[in-house]
Motif scaffolding. Structure first.
Motif, short mmCIF file in Angstrom:
data_model
loop_
_atom_site.label_atom_id
_atom_site.label_comp_id
_atom_site.label_asym_id
_atom_site.label_seq_id
_atom_site.Cartn_x
_atom_site.Cartn_y
_atom_site.Cartn_z
N VAL A 2 0.83 -1.22 0.00
CA VAL A 2 0.00 0.00 0.00
C VAL A 2 0.86 1.27 0.00
O VAL A 2 0.32 2.37 -0.08
CB VAL A 2 -0.97 0.03 1.21
N GLY A 3 2.19 1.10 0.11
CA GLY A 3 3.07 2.27 0.05
C GLY A 3 3.63 2.71 1.38
O GLY A 3 4.07 3.85 1.54
N LYS A 4 3.67 1.78 2.37
CA LYS A 4 4.19 2.15 3.70
C LYS A 4 5.67 2.54 3.64
O LYS A 4 6.08 3.53 4.25
CB LYS A 4 4.03 0.98 4.68
N SER A 5 6.47 1.77 2.90
CA SER A 5 7.91 2.04 2.85
C SER A 5 8.20 3.36 2.13
O SER A 5 9.11 4.10 2.51
CB SER A 5 8.65 0.88 2.16
N THR A 6 7.41 3.67 1.09
CA THR A 6 7.57 4.94 0.39
C THR A 6 7.26 6.09 1.34
O THR A 6 7.97 7.11 1.37
CB THR A 6 6.63 5.01 -0.83
N MET A 66 -14.29 9.49 10.18
CA MET A 66 -13.06 9.49 10.99
C MET A 66 -12.67 10.88 11.50
O MET A 66 -11.76 11.02 12.31
CB MET A 66 -11.88 8.94 10.16
N LYS A 67 -13.34 11.90 10.96
CA LYS A 67 -13.07 13.31 11.32
C LYS A 67 -11.59 13.66 11.09
O LYS A 67 -11.07 13.38 10.02
CB LYS A 67 -13.52 13.58 12.75
N GLU A 68 -10.91 14.22 12.12
CA GLU A 68 -9.52 14.69 11.90
C GLU A 68 -8.52 13.53 11.83
O GLU A 68 -7.33 13.75 11.61
CB GLU A 68 -9.10 15.68 12.99
N ASN A 69 -8.96 12.28 12.02
CA ASN A 69 -8.06 11.13 12.00
C ASN A 69 -7.97 10.48 10.62
O ASN A 69 -7.61 9.31 10.49
CB ASN A 69 -8.51 10.08 13.02
N CYS A 70 -8.33 11.21 9.59
CA CYS A 70 -8.35 10.67 8.23
C CYS A 70 -7.75 11.68 7.27
O CYS A 70 -8.00 12.89 7.37
CB CYS A 70 -9.79 10.34 7.85
N ILE A 71 -6.95 11.20 6.32
CA ILE A 71 -6.33 12.10 5.34
C ILE A 71 -6.08 11.34 4.04
O ILE A 71 -5.85 10.12 4.04
CB ILE A 71 -5.01 12.70 5.89
N PHE A 72 -6.15 12.04 2.92
CA PHE A 72 -5.92 11.45 1.59
C PHE A 72 -4.63 12.04 1.02
O PHE A 72 -4.48 13.25 0.95
CB PHE A 72 -7.10 11.76 0.66
N ILE A 73 -3.72 11.14 0.61
CA ILE A 73 -2.40 11.60 0.15
C ILE A 73 -1.94 10.82 -1.08
O ILE A 73 -2.56 9.81 -1.47
CB ILE A 73 -1.32 11.44 1.25
N SER A 74 -0.84 11.26 -1.65
CA SER A 74 -0.08 10.47 -2.61
C SER A 74 1.38 10.54 -2.18
O SER A 74 2.00 11.60 -2.29
CB SER A 74 -0.23 10.99 -4.04
N ALA A 75 1.90 9.45 -1.66
CA ALA A 75 3.30 9.43 -1.23
C ALA A 75 4.23 9.58 -2.43
O ALA A 75 5.27 10.24 -2.36
CB ALA A 75 3.60 8.14 -0.47
#
Length: 408
Positions: free
Chosen positions: A216-220, A360-369
């Motif tokens: 899922v991109g954890k290492s990136t 999730m309110k403030e505990n959620c975010i959408f990104i592209s590593a």
């Protein structure tokens, strides 16, 4: 295997086999087989053909029915197909394995043994190698048959095996494996002690663990946050060994851990043998759950991870849900005349954002590593959560933080 003309390594062709049952419908089976194909490719195999059968329950003797097994056998026996292995998506019992192997006369694997093979290929350190070896022997023990090669050839240490009166080869092999399991458990116990000391020596710094499904991109993301070069690759289980880095966001230091990815039907032997690696998850103060938003079954992957995390540690921890790979997200436009309810693939990214961020309110975010999109906002969320825990451990520093923020 090398091609004599091109001198290139030729990949073995593999058949994949899955079952549609009341517990898993056709759509889910197709998704599982897609993942099994990815696992096979990661192991250096070429998925050549899929066989799927609808059954109430797996056949206790041959997993699939006799007619489907004959169909698979016919395909295997056609020389132009050059099939080297048949892989079943569920774990096979010793009886099923023996009967299928006898009928098809070819190497048989199941999802568990395939995952174990990949882990064996990926293991780099002595710790990871010992963990994988233990899991492999624990898997092998109940499946021993006389078809296995004699294990005394693999025995290390220069000792020889003396069989007692009437002791069969099977009994000898079982004894060898039990001996190896005992030795590996002792070896891992010693390594676990060392790891435990290392964790204690890290002091009281707040610990943040990156968790999630495999690939899922954890290492990136680890590389971005820690400015390090952790191995990252578009393959399942690219890294096995836990990586810990000291990270500082603004004025706040904490420890960031990259953990091994989870997967559906993760072998219990692996969870057991990777106990010390998973201790990093148990001892984490904050979990950053990374999700591949572009994956069609991301919601199921979230469930798999949450279920596995609960099995590892029932303690509730602060967590952040990070939807990665927004650059790869795509959806199918729903026809205006179609009155059926929307499916997952019909939702736009904005609709998914509203759904999950509301939940999730403030505990959620959408990104592209990969594209480094929204990384600063993610850092801010992590900073806020780390600081909240940090000031309870180091109350003297609270005054310093207040002054720092006033200056900012």
């Amino acid at each position: 295997m090398k091609d004599l003309i091109t001198n290139e390594i030729k990949k073995e062709n593999a058949i994949l086999v899955g079952l549609i049952t009341p517990e898993q419908n056709e759509e889910k089976v197709n998704e599982y087989l897609y993942e099994l194909a990815f696992l096979a490719e990661t192991a250096g195999l070429t998925p050549a053909k899929r066989f799927v059968q609808r059954l109430e329950t797996p056949n206790t003797v041959t997993f699939v029915g006799s007619g489907k097994l004959q169909e698979i056998k016919n395909y295997v026996e056609e020389e132009e197909n050059e099939i080297g292995v048949v892989i079943f998506d569920d774990e096979l019992s010793a009886r099923q394995l023996r009967n299928i192997e006898r009928e098809l006369k070819i190497r048989i694997m199941d999802r568990t043994s395939l995952i174990l093979d990949i882990f064996a290929m990926r293991a780099q350190t002595a710790h990871a190698k010992a963990q994988v070896e233990l899991a492999q022997y624990q898997y092998l023990l109940p499946r021993l048959t006389r078809m296995w090669t004699h294990l005394e050839r693999q025995r290390g240490g220069g000792g020889t095996i003396m069989r007692g009166p009437g002791e069969t080869q099977l009994e000898t092999d079982r004894r060898i494996i039990l001996d190896k399991i005992s030795r590996l458990k002792q070896e891992l116990k010693e390594i676990d002690k060392q790891k435990s000391v290392q964790r204690k020596n890290r002091g009281k710094l707040v610990r943040v663990a990156l968790v999630g499904y495999t690939n899922v991109g954890k290492s990136t993301l680890m590389n971005l946050l820690s400015k390090s070069e952790v191995f990252a690759e578009n393959k399942l289980f690219a890294t096995l060994d836990t990586t810990v880095r000291k990270v500082t966001i603004e004025n706040l230091p904490f420890l960031l851990t990259d953990t091994v990815g989870f997967i559906r039907k993760l072998p219990t032997h692996l969870i057991e043998s990777f106990k010390s690696t998973l201790d990093e998850v148990r001892e984490a103060d904050i979990l950053v759950h990374v999700v591949d938003i572009s994956h069609p079954a991301f919601e199921e992957q979230i469930e798999v991870v949450e279920k596995t995390l609960f099995e590892i540690d029932e303690t509730e921890k602060p967590s952040i849900l990070v939807f990665n790979k927004i650059d790869a997200f795509s959806h199918v436009e729903k026809d205006e005349d179609d009155l059926t309810p929307k499916k997952r693939e019909n939702y736009t990214l904005e609709e998914l954002k509203q759904t999950w961020m509301h939940k999730m309110k403030e505990n959620c975010i959408f990104i592209s590593a990969r594209e480094k999109t929204n990384i600063d906002n993610l850092k801010q969320i992590i900073y806020d959560k780390v600081k909240e825990i940090h000031i309870t451990r180091f109350p003297y520093n609270d005054f310093l933080y207040q002054n720092y923020e006033e200056e900012e």
